[in-house]
Design an enzyme around this catalytic site. Structure first.
Site, PDB file in Angstrom:
ATOM      1  N   GLU A 155       0.802  -1.243   0.000  1.00  0.00           N
ATOM      2  CA  GLU A 155       0.000   0.000   0.000  1.00  0.00           C
ATOM      3  C   GLU A 155       0.830   1.286   0.000  1.00  0.00           C
ATOM      4  O   GLU A 155       0.596   2.180   0.817  1.00  0.00           O
ATOM      5  CB  GLU A 155      -0.957   0.010   1.206  1.00  0.00           C
ATOM      6  CG  GLU A 155      -1.896  -1.179   1.228  1.00  0.00           C
ATOM      7  CD  GLU A 155      -2.867  -1.163   2.414  1.00  0.00           C
ATOM      8  OE1 GLU A 155      -2.717  -0.305   3.293  1.00  0.00           O
ATOM      9  OE2 GLU A 155      -3.767  -2.022   2.450  1.00  0.00           O
ATOM     10  N   GLU A 270      -6.047 -10.858  -1.051  1.00  0.00           N
ATOM     11  CA  GLU A 270      -6.874 -10.640   0.151  1.00  0.00           C
ATOM     12  C   GLU A 270      -8.356 -10.531  -0.195  1.00  0.00           C
ATOM     13  O   GLU A 270      -9.067  -9.652   0.307  1.00  0.00           O
ATOM     14  CB  GLU A 270      -6.442  -9.355   0.881  1.00  0.00           C
ATOM     15  CG  GLU A 270      -4.962  -9.292   1.209  1.00  0.00           C
ATOM     16  CD  GLU A 270      -4.543  -8.035   1.967  1.00  0.00           C
ATOM     17  OE1 GLU A 270      -5.417  -7.329   2.496  1.00  0.00           O
ATOM     18  OE2 GLU A 270      -3.335  -7.771   2.016  1.00  0.00           O
TER      19      GLU A 270
HETATM   20  C1  XIL Z   1      -5.936  -6.217   8.605  1.00  0.00           C
HETATM   21  C2  XIL Z   1      -6.350  -7.363   9.500  1.00  0.00           C
HETATM   22  O1  XIL Z   1      -7.406  -8.075   8.905  1.00  0.00           O
HETATM   23  C3  XIL Z   1      -6.782  -6.840  10.821  1.00  0.00           C
HETATM   24  O2  XIL Z   1      -7.051  -7.907  11.704  1.00  0.00           O
HETATM   25  C4  XIL Z   1      -5.716  -5.917  11.391  1.00  0.00           C
HETATM   26  O3  XIL Z   1      -6.208  -5.300  12.513  1.00  0.00           O
HETATM   27  C5  XIL Z   1      -5.291  -4.849  10.418  1.00  0.00           C
HETATM   28  O4  XIL Z   1      -4.944  -5.436   9.213  1.00  0.00           O
HETATM   29  N1  XIL Z   1      -4.841  -4.662   3.895  1.00  0.00           N
HETATM   30  C6  XIL Z   1      -3.843  -5.475   4.324  1.00  0.00           C
HETATM   31  C7  XIL Z   1      -4.060  -6.350   5.501  1.00  0.00           C
HETATM   32  O5  XIL Z   1      -2.788  -5.568   3.683  1.00  0.00           O
HETATM   33  O6  XIL Z   1      -2.887  -6.588   6.223  1.00  0.00           O
HETATM   34  C8  XIL Z   1      -5.133  -5.786   6.399  1.00  0.00           C
HETATM   35  O7  XIL Z   1      -5.390  -6.731   7.435  1.00  0.00           O
HETATM   36  C9  XIL Z   1      -6.380  -5.483   5.616  1.00  0.00           C
HETATM   37  C10 XIL Z   1      -6.099  -4.460   4.565  1.00  0.00           C
END
Ligand code: XIL
Length: 363
Positions: A155, A270
């Site tokens: 990101e 994701e």
């Molecule tokens: C999120 C997790 O799902 C949560 O449990 C945590 O609190 C924060 O991170 N993009 C990403 C992930 O790359 O690492 C994130 O995961 C969601 C958004």
């Protein structure tokens, strides 16, 4: 009675005469099986607190998944809350969960602007690059031979921040300058030359202004990294979609084509489908989530550079979109964003995934 007569008299004996096809139908359809039949990887995210308490989750993982990614445990702030005191026990448990269920592990994320230790900002300011060199080197060395697929930078683009090339105005950009991204890939390759190093990003799918801007900026970044010779293997496309936001198959397909044309592989890292905007009945919501999954997956899996897909969890029960600090729906019902419901029953999203793997061209 000899052995042959005994076998013929057994109740199951007639079964041996059944055609092979009947046997084939009794084989369980699993997401990992359907994916791997096409040369694709299927997996999901998990956190220790979920797998520790839920045997159904563990069983579903071992049946359905070929890969796992730590949802939380591998983030810098968890590993090195106090500088120099690195504690890998939580992410190590994910790796041992993986080995007991025969899962590949994806490393996630080496460098991200969130979940950072508090000390990082000041340390970057006074010491510069050494801080990320130490972190990336130690992390990758610790998992050498155990993890080969890594989200090295996560990101790093945010067009709204108004910086040149739409780079996110993060502590890394502020203290290290715009070339820190290429440097992260170089540092990673020095620590472990055998890895597949991904740049991972969200907000690349919808056909609206924010995602259109982010797609353009990510393409520009990837082209620059390639032209600088940065050792990057692929683009991780997170896939946090929202039902109700526009999706245009040909726009998304051309984006994937352009990424592939740079010589990069792609992983959907994701996937989940947020239904917070939907006010219909549960079954209608599930149908609309599955419909969006089908639209997205049809395009994604049709692109040969796409090597696999991970969902951000398996069951709605443990989704980050249903966590106590992130209640995404206001009507008191769960966000039905993942392939399994809270009882681990398959939902239309599961069948959309299965059908998409079935229809995908073989790699
Ligand atoms: C999120 C997790 O799902 C949560 O449990 C945590 O609190 C924060 O991170 N993009 C990403 C992930 O790359 O690492 C994130 O995961 C969601 C958004």
């Amino acid at each position: 009675m000899n052995r042959r007569q005994l076998l013929a008299a057994l109740p199951g004996a007639a079964m041996t005469a059944l055609p092979l096809v009947a046997e084939a139908q009794t084989v369980e359809r699993t997401l990992k099986g359907l994916a791997s039949a096409k040369g694709l990887l299927y997996g999901a995210a998990v956190a220790n607190w979920q797998s520790d308490r839920d045997a159904l989750l563990r069983r579903t993982f071992s049946r359905q998944c070929a890969a796992v990614v730590p949802e939380w445990e591998m983030k810098w702030g968890i590993i090195e809350g106090t500088r120099g005191q690195r504690n890998y026990s939580a992410p190590d448990r994910i790796v041992s969960f993986a080995s007991s269920h025969r899962l590949a592990v994806r490393g996630h994320p080496a460098i991200w602007h969130r979940n950072l230790p508090r000390w990082v900002d000041g340390a970057l300011k006074t010491e510069g690059e050494t801080v990320i060199v130490e972190h990336i080197r130690d992390l990758l060395t610790h998992y050498k031979g155990k993890i080969t697929s890594w989200d090295i930078v996560n990101e790093a683009i945010e067009p709204k921040d108004g910086q040149p090339d739409s780079l996110r105005n993060s502590v890394f950009l502020r203290h290290l300058g715009p070339d820190y991204i290429a440097r992260c890939f170089e540092i990673a390759a020095q620590a472990d030359p055998g890895i597949q190093a991904f740049y991972n990003e969200y907000g690349l799918y919808h056909n609206d202004a924010p995602d259109t801007a982010r797609r353009a900026a990510v393409l520009k970044l990837l082209a620059k990294l390639k032209s600088q010779g940065a050792p990057i293997y692929g683009l991780g496309i997170q896939g946090h979609l929202t039902v109700g936001r526009p999706f245009n198959p040909s726009t998304f397909a051309s984006f994937l084509r352009e990424v592939a044309a740079l010589g990069l592989k792609i992983m959907i890292t994701e996937l989940d489908i947020d239904d917070r905007r939907l006010t219909q009945t549960i079954s209608e919501r599930d149908r609309l989530v599955a419909e969006m999954a089908t639209q997205f997956l049809t395009v994604a899996l049709d692109e040969r550079a796409v090597e696999g897909l991970l969902t951000w969890g398996l069951s709605d029960k443990y989704s980050w979109l249903n966590s106590t600090t992130n209640q995404t729906r206001t009507d008191g019902t769960m966000n039905r964003c993942l392939p399994y419901d809270e009882k681990f029953d398959r939902k239309p999203f599961w069948f959309a995934l299965a059908d998409a793997f079935n229809r995908a061209p073989r790699r």
